[in-house]
Design a protein around this motif. Sequence first.
Motif, mmCIF file in Angstrom:
data_model
loop_
_atom_site.group_PDB
_atom_site.id
_atom_site.type_symbol
_atom_site.label_atom_id
_atom_site.label_comp_id
_atom_site.label_asym_id
_atom_site.label_seq_id
_atom_site.Cartn_x
_atom_site.Cartn_y
_atom_site.Cartn_z
ATOM 1 N N ALA A 126 0.803 -1.363 -0.047
ATOM 2 C CA ALA A 126 0.120 -0.161 -0.135
ATOM 3 C C ALA A 126 1.023 1.427 0.137
ATOM 4 O O ALA A 126 0.523 2.286 -0.164
ATOM 5 C CB ALA A 126 -1.005 0.024 1.114
ATOM 6 N N CYS A 127 2.120 1.105 0.150
ATOM 7 C CA CYS A 127 2.911 2.141 0.261
ATOM 8 C C CYS A 127 3.413 2.717 -1.112
ATOM 9 O O CYS A 127 3.867 1.954 -1.907
ATOM 10 C CB CYS A 127 4.353 1.908 1.047
ATOM 11 S SG CYS A 127 4.071 1.626 2.690
ATOM 12 N N GLY A 134 5.234 8.910 0.446
ATOM 13 C CA GLY A 134 5.294 7.500 0.118
ATOM 14 C C GLY A 134 6.578 6.746 0.567
ATOM 15 O O GLY A 134 6.715 5.574 1.345
ATOM 16 N N ILE A 135 7.784 7.370 0.062
ATOM 17 C CA ILE A 135 9.144 6.881 0.239
ATOM 18 C C ILE A 135 9.378 6.907 1.892
ATOM 19 O O ILE A 135 9.879 5.925 2.612
ATOM 20 C CB ILE A 135 9.955 7.508 -0.381
ATOM 21 C CG1 ILE A 135 9.913 7.282 -1.802
ATOM 22 C CG2 ILE A 135 11.549 7.043 0.123
ATOM 23 C CD1 ILE A 135 10.766 8.043 -2.698
ATOM 24 N N ARG A 136 8.793 8.043 2.437
ATOM 25 C CA ARG A 136 9.027 8.018 4.168
ATOM 26 C C ARG A 136 8.481 7.008 4.831
ATOM 27 O O ARG A 136 8.730 6.348 5.722
ATOM 28 C CB ARG A 136 8.687 9.513 4.675
ATOM 29 C CG ARG A 136 8.628 9.786 5.938
ATOM 30 C CD ARG A 136 7.763 10.794 6.522
ATOM 31 N NE ARG A 136 6.337 10.416 6.243
ATOM 32 C CZ ARG A 136 5.333 11.157 6.640
ATOM 33 N NH1 ARG A 136 5.669 12.446 6.880
ATOM 34 N NH2 ARG A 136 4.156 10.693 6.289
ATOM 35 N N ASN A 137 6.949 6.971 4.380
ATOM 36 C CA ASN A 137 6.031 5.645 4.766
ATOM 37 C C ASN A 137 6.459 4.602 4.832
ATOM 38 O O ASN A 137 6.458 3.574 6.008
ATOM 39 C CB ASN A 137 4.779 5.900 4.316
ATOM 40 C CG ASN A 137 4.116 7.323 4.555
ATOM 41 O OD1 ASN A 137 4.421 8.189 5.268
ATOM 42 N ND2 ASN A 137 3.001 7.450 3.837
ATOM 43 N N LEU A 138 7.426 4.079 3.811
ATOM 44 C CA LEU A 138 7.749 2.809 3.635
ATOM 45 C C LEU A 138 8.781 2.705 4.686
ATOM 46 O O LEU A 138 9.229 1.409 5.219
ATOM 47 C CB LEU A 138 8.413 2.500 2.234
ATOM 48 C CG LEU A 138 8.911 1.107 1.721
ATOM 49 C CD1 LEU A 138 7.912 -0.007 2.193
ATOM 50 C CD2 LEU A 138 9.479 1.224 0.444
ATOM 51 N N LEU A 233 -2.597 3.412 5.698
ATOM 52 C CA LEU A 233 -1.617 2.406 4.911
ATOM 53 C C LEU A 233 -2.918 1.067 5.199
ATOM 54 O O LEU A 233 -2.979 0.326 4.200
ATOM 55 C CB LEU A 233 -0.585 1.952 5.386
ATOM 56 C CG LEU A 233 0.654 3.180 4.986
ATOM 57 C CD1 LEU A 233 2.016 2.714 5.610
ATOM 58 C CD2 LEU A 233 0.626 3.058 3.598
ATOM 59 N N VAL A 234 -3.440 0.879 6.384
ATOM 60 C CA VAL A 234 -4.191 -0.266 6.722
ATOM 61 C C VAL A 234 -5.602 -0.154 5.856
ATOM 62 O O VAL A 234 -6.060 -0.729 5.166
ATOM 63 C CB VAL A 234 -4.689 -0.390 8.046
ATOM 64 C CG1 VAL A 234 -5.657 -1.586 8.392
ATOM 65 C CG2 VAL A 234 -3.389 -0.890 8.918
ATOM 66 N N GLU A 235 -6.118 1.005 5.747
ATOM 67 C CA GLU A 235 -7.152 1.553 4.863
ATOM 68 C C GLU A 235 -7.038 1.024 3.523
ATOM 69 O O GLU A 235 -7.786 0.464 2.805
ATOM 70 C CB GLU A 235 -7.766 2.806 5.147
ATOM 71 C CG GLU A 235 -8.272 3.100 6.315
ATOM 72 C CD GLU A 235 -8.746 4.552 6.563
ATOM 73 O OE1 GLU A 235 -8.643 5.303 5.604
ATOM 74 O OE2 GLU A 235 -9.130 5.177 7.618
ATOM 75 N N LYS A 236 -6.085 1.653 2.929
ATOM 76 C CA LYS A 236 -5.627 1.363 1.563
ATOM 77 C C LYS A 236 -5.239 -0.064 1.209
ATOM 78 O O LYS A 236 -5.586 -0.415 0.124
ATOM 79 C CB LYS A 236 -4.362 2.295 1.221
ATOM 80 C CG LYS A 236 -4.035 2.285 -0.150
ATOM 81 C CD LYS A 236 -2.919 3.388 -0.555
ATOM 82 C CE LYS A 236 -2.631 3.507 -1.965
ATOM 83 N NZ LYS A 236 -1.420 4.328 -2.277
ATOM 84 N N SER A 237 -4.988 -0.806 2.339
ATOM 85 C CA SER A 237 -4.583 -2.309 1.901
ATOM 86 C C SER A 237 -5.921 -3.119 1.937
ATOM 87 O O SER A 237 -5.780 -4.345 1.828
ATOM 88 C CB SER A 237 -3.563 -2.732 3.021
ATOM 89 O OG SER A 237 -4.179 -2.743 4.156
ATOM 90 N N ALA A 238 -6.812 -2.307 2.237
ATOM 91 C CA ALA A 238 -8.033 -3.269 2.447
ATOM 92 C C ALA A 238 -8.331 -4.035 3.673
ATOM 93 O O ALA A 238 -9.191 -4.889 3.598
ATOM 94 C CB ALA A 238 -8.565 -4.001 1.209
ATOM 95 N N LEU A 239 -7.514 -4.176 4.522
ATOM 96 C CA LEU A 239 -7.569 -4.854 5.714
ATOM 97 C C LEU A 239 -8.656 -4.152 6.690
ATOM 98 O O LEU A 239 -8.653 -2.923 6.637
ATOM 99 C CB LEU A 239 -6.207 -5.016 6.679
ATOM 100 C CG LEU A 239 -5.098 -5.879 5.676
ATOM 101 C CD1 LEU A 239 -3.849 -5.784 6.507
ATOM 102 C CD2 LEU A 239 -5.379 -7.260 5.814
#
Length: 300
Positions: A126-127, A134-138, A233-239
């Motif tokens: 999702a990152c 995005g690079i920072r979040n990863l 990130l969790v929302e974007k990953s659909a978890l």
Amino acid sequence: MTADVNISLTLFIEYLQIEKNYSQYTIEHYHRDISDFFMFMSEQAISGIEEVQYSDARVYLTRLHENRLSRKTVARKISCLRSFYKFLLRENLANDNPFSLVSIPKAEKRLPGFFYEQELQLIFEACETNTPLGIRNLAILELLYGTGIRVGECVKIRLSDLDFHLSTVLVHGKRNKERYVPFGSFAHDALEQYIQKARAELLKGKEDHGWLFVNFRGGPLTDRGIREILNKLVEKSALTGKIHPHKLRHTFATHLLSNGADMRTVQELLGHSFLSSTQVYTHVTNEHLRNTYRSHHPRA
């Protein structure tokens, strides 16, 4: 209520700050819990802390249960007041500890939640890696999972704490305890990418403050900021559900033990003072093994 009550609380808070070196978050809990008890004293027409009897402590315990507080919260409040009176005895501000014999309810044994490897992979995917944020979040995600550090420890990391040659980070833990924690190749690459390609852009020409992780305004990232990043990130990953940063710490420990790491090493990596704090993860791995056995063995 006498002025001595407030003075005793002030002295106790100073003791927690100076001698015990507790975090501000913990001190606020102590202050709130003791202030709540002072309100109870006022309702019961108890004018001084030295007048509180064991029977009053029992009535207060009953009041906490009537308010339907969780066992964990009740235990914390009683433990806080027990420590408060222990301090008062030491300082000759009280003659007795009315909470010394009050039994603390056992907290519910909840096994720490963790991510399965497939779930974790969805969060990594999702990152976005084509934007500075995005690079920072990863880099944050790889570091939290790759080291098991607390989110409060993560935001305290400075650039100077990283050693890319040895792939280690100096972590500033609870009560000013420091430890070196190794990180793997994925975290190594993600951190290098972030520092070389994204961090300077996020600083936006501002003077470099030296903190490793930067928010979109160029200032140091906070605990709350990391929580918001992980939840998105969790929302974007659909978890389903929300993620708390400790879940990545639980995942780090669980995956290590599941793959054969010894308990003492995991204890040291997590920065636990007591082995009992680390042993909870054996319950997680054992429960996982039992579930796998029941699901797959013909005679389970």
